[in-house]
Design a protein around this motif. Structure first.
Motif, PDB file in Angstrom:
ATOM      1  N   LYS A  17       0.842  -1.196   0.000  1.00  0.00           N
ATOM      2  CA  LYS A  17       0.000   0.000   0.000  1.00  0.00           C
ATOM      3  C   LYS A  17       0.880   1.250   0.000  1.00  0.00           C
ATOM      4  CE  LYS A  17      -3.972  -0.199   1.938  1.00  0.00           C
ATOM      5  NZ  LYS A  17      -5.098  -0.269   2.887  1.00  0.00           N
ATOM      6  N   ARG A  36      -0.790   5.617 -11.449  1.00  0.00           N
ATOM      7  CA  ARG A  36      -1.666   4.730 -12.225  1.00  0.00           C
ATOM      8  C   ARG A  36      -0.948   3.420 -12.550  1.00  0.00           C
ATOM      9  NH1 ARG A  36      -2.655   3.453 -17.556  1.00  0.00           N
ATOM     10  NH2 ARG A  36      -4.796   2.855 -17.989  1.00  0.00           N
ATOM     11  N   SER A  39      -0.753   1.232  -9.540  1.00  0.00           N
ATOM     12  CA  SER A  39      -2.045   0.616  -9.234  1.00  0.00           C
ATOM     13  C   SER A  39      -2.339  -0.533 -10.189  1.00  0.00           C
ATOM     14  CB  SER A  39      -3.172   1.649  -9.250  1.00  0.00           C
ATOM     15  OG  SER A  39      -3.465   2.078 -10.560  1.00  0.00           O
ATOM     16  N   THR A  44      -1.898  -1.091  -3.929  1.00  0.00           N
ATOM     17  CA  THR A  44      -2.996  -0.208  -3.552  1.00  0.00           C
ATOM     18  C   THR A  44      -2.397   1.181  -3.441  1.00  0.00           C
ATOM     19  OG1 THR A  44      -4.121  -1.960  -2.343  1.00  0.00           O
ATOM     20  CG2 THR A  44      -4.735   0.324  -1.809  1.00  0.00           C
ATOM     21  N   VAL A  45      -2.881   2.103  -4.260  1.00  0.00           N
ATOM     22  CA  VAL A  45      -2.349   3.462  -4.295  1.00  0.00           C
ATOM     23  C   VAL A  45      -3.364   4.396  -3.645  1.00  0.00           C
ATOM     24  CG1 VAL A  45      -1.666   5.370  -5.801  1.00  0.00           C
ATOM     25  CG2 VAL A  45      -0.942   3.033  -6.338  1.00  0.00           C
ATOM     26  N   PHE A  58      -7.744   6.028  -9.442  1.00  0.00           N
ATOM     27  CA  PHE A  58      -7.244   4.651  -9.321  1.00  0.00           C
ATOM     28  C   PHE A  58      -8.109   3.809  -8.381  1.00  0.00           C
ATOM     29  CE2 PHE A  58      -3.724   7.806  -8.997  1.00  0.00           C
ATOM     30  CZ  PHE A  58      -3.549   7.968 -10.357  1.00  0.00           C
ATOM     31  N   GLN A  60      -9.563   4.813  -5.697  1.00  0.00           N
ATOM     32  CA  GLN A  60      -9.412   5.253  -4.308  1.00  0.00           C
ATOM     33  C   GLN A  60      -9.831   6.709  -4.171  1.00  0.00           C
ATOM     34  OE1 GLN A  60      -8.281   3.341  -1.676  1.00  0.00           O
ATOM     35  NE2 GLN A  60      -8.131   1.567  -3.052  1.00  0.00           N
TER      36      GLN A  60
END
Length: 155
Positions: A17, A36, A39, A44-45, A58, A60
């Motif tokens: 992450k 991008r 991800s 997990t960005v 992305f 999130q």
């Protein structure tokens, strides 16, 4: 401190992450396409940019600050000028109990912030890009004609 390829490979393999500080929603900005790419590679960005808080990138929600991020971030990737790095590192060290890496993008260096993070047992990468390093170390750059220094064939 300069990391070896093995050090960088270890960092990228253990990372799950990533909070990307200074990410842009503009797809032509390096911070956007780096985040991008990461991800798309399964990281997990968590995008961090106060000017775009509440938007979605992305998959999130963009966060206003590191304080608004989940506490299980293990890497902070910094797309801010070098002079802005110390308070970001301080906030990251306070916010994330299991932070493993502070990564400063190409052109970003801050010796004091790096020393603060290292003193807390956090790995620090300066003046490099995780997208480029991932591509180089895991064999993707050669498709673009780059000499990665990694042999992919055996005689």
């Amino acid at each position: 401190m300069t990391q070896t390829d093995d050090d960088l490979r270890t960092i990228l393999k253990r990372t799950r992450k990533i909070a990307v500080v200074g990410v842009s929603p503009n797809p032509v900005r390096p911070s956007h396409y780096v985040a991008r790419y990461l991800s798309l590679k399964g990281f997990t960005v968590i995008p961090v940019n106060p000017g775009h808080a509440g938007e979605t990138l992305f998959g999130q929600t963009v966060r206003a600050s590191l304080a608004d991020c989940p506490d299980d971030v293990d890497m902070v990737d910094i797309f801010r000028r070098s002079e802005h790095v110390p308070p970001i590192v301080d906030e990251a060290l306070e916010r994330f109990p299991d932070l493993k890496t502070v990564w400063m993008q190409i052109g970003v260096r801050n010796a004091d912030a790096a020393e603060t993070a290292r003193a807390r047992g956090v790995d620090v990468v300066e003046d490099r890009c995780p997208k480029i390093e991932y591509q180089r170390l895991f064999g993707e750059l050669r498709m673009g004609g780059f000499n990665t220094g990694i042999l992919s064939s055996k005689l």
